[in-house]
Design a protein around this motif. Structure first.
Motif, PDB file in Angstrom:
ATOM      1  N   THR A 117      62.004  -8.678  -3.242  1.00 50.56           N
ATOM      2  CA  THR A 117      62.502  -9.533  -1.819  1.00 50.56           C
ATOM      3  C   THR A 117      63.103 -10.048  -1.411  1.00 50.56           C
ATOM      4  N   ASN A 118      61.855 -11.337  -2.263  1.00 44.68           N
ATOM      5  CA  ASN A 118      62.300 -13.281  -2.271  1.00 44.68           C
ATOM      6  C   ASN A 118      60.902 -13.806  -2.742  1.00 44.68           C
TER       7      ASN A 118
ATOM      8  N   ILE B 188      64.822  -5.506  -8.021  1.00 51.33           N
ATOM      9  CA  ILE B 188      65.552  -6.895  -7.319  1.00 51.33           C
ATOM     10  C   ILE B 188      64.469  -7.110  -5.919  1.00 51.33           C
TER      11      ILE B 188
ATOM     12  N   ARG C  66      59.301  -0.745  -1.323  1.00 51.09           N
ATOM     13  CA  ARG C  66      60.395  -1.053  -1.050  1.00 51.09           C
ATOM     14  C   ARG C  66      59.981  -1.240  -0.009  1.00 51.09           C
TER      15      ARG C  66
ATOM     16  N   THR D 137      63.606  -5.828   4.639  1.00 49.07           N
ATOM     17  CA  THR D 137      64.148  -6.310   4.188  1.00 49.07           C
ATOM     18  C   THR D 137      65.333  -5.039   2.811  1.00 49.07           C
ATOM     19  N   LYS D 138      64.175  -3.872   2.398  1.00 51.50           N
ATOM     20  CA  LYS D 138      65.488  -2.646   1.553  1.00 51.50           C
ATOM     21  C   LYS D 138      64.291  -3.303   0.400  1.00 51.50           C
ATOM     22  N   ARG D 139      64.465  -4.229  -0.551  1.00 50.48           N
ATOM     23  CA  ARG D 139      64.525  -5.218  -1.580  1.00 50.48           C
ATOM     24  C   ARG D 139      62.573  -4.546  -1.598  1.00 50.48           C
ATOM     25  N   TRP D 140      62.593  -5.166  -2.226  1.00 48.64           N
ATOM     26  CA  TRP D 140      60.584  -5.018  -3.392  1.00 48.64           C
ATOM     27  C   TRP D 140      60.270  -5.544  -2.884  1.00 48.64           C
TER      28      TRP D 140
ATOM     29  N   LYS E 298      59.326 -13.165  -5.918  1.00 49.64           N
ATOM     30  CA  LYS E 298      58.575 -12.983  -7.132  1.00 49.64           C
ATOM     31  C   LYS E 298      57.999 -13.658  -7.769  1.00 49.64           C
TER      32      LYS E 298
END
Length: 160
Positions: free
Chosen positions: A137-138, A135, A38, A42-45, A142
């Motif tokens: 990050t981009n 979720i 994480r 971006t606070k995303r994975w 993915k």
């Protein structure tokens, strides 16, 4: 040699879109789950990894990044792929824009992963099954994660 290449180049070009070189690693546990980080920005994975500093090669940079972000030494096993195109352009929360060029490796470690590790770049670490991903990050991450699972299941990555 500049120690923080991105900071240095941004002092020259501001937030303009530029090419940046990154390296990421796909690390799997014995159950076939992938390690994700994480991210602090971006606070995303996404996959652990980061930018290549001047004077580094991809392998040295990935080893440094895993030490900083995950807290373990790694060995690089296979080259999974190289990624870049305009679809994967990134705009960071601070306004910086780039078209990343990312080299993705399958890696392993002989160390135990401390999923409690935290710092400014790593807000969390966890292993995820392909069907239970958080979720991401981009789009580029993915695609790289999907390719990592394909490589893991078919073991068709190119030996380095």
């Amino acid at each position: 040699m500049k120690k923080n290449y991105i900071k240095y180049i941004r002092s020259k070009v501001g937030h303009e879109k530029i090419f940046l070189n990154f390296v990421c690693g796909a690390l799997f546990d014995i159950k076939g789950n992938i390690l994700l980080q994480r991210r602090g920005d971006t606070k995303r994975w996404g996959l652990p990894g980061g930018s290549i500093e001047l004077g580094e090669n991809f392998k040295k940079a990935l080893k440094r990044e895993f030490q900083e972000e995950v807290g373990v030494s790694i060995m690089l096993l296979d080259l999974i792929g190289a990624y870049t195109d305009k679809i994967h352009s990134v705009k960071y929360p601070n306004g910086d824009a780039c078209q990343p060029i990312v080299i993705l490796y399958k890696v392993k470690t002989n160390s135990k992963i401390d999923i409690r590790k935290r710092n400014s770049e790593t807000l969390g670490l966890s292993f995820f099954a392909q069907k239970q991903l958080p979720i991401i990050t981009n789009r580029q991450h993915k695609q790289m994660i999907n390719d990592s699972f394909k490589s893991y299941s078919s073991n068709n990555a190119r030996k380095i």
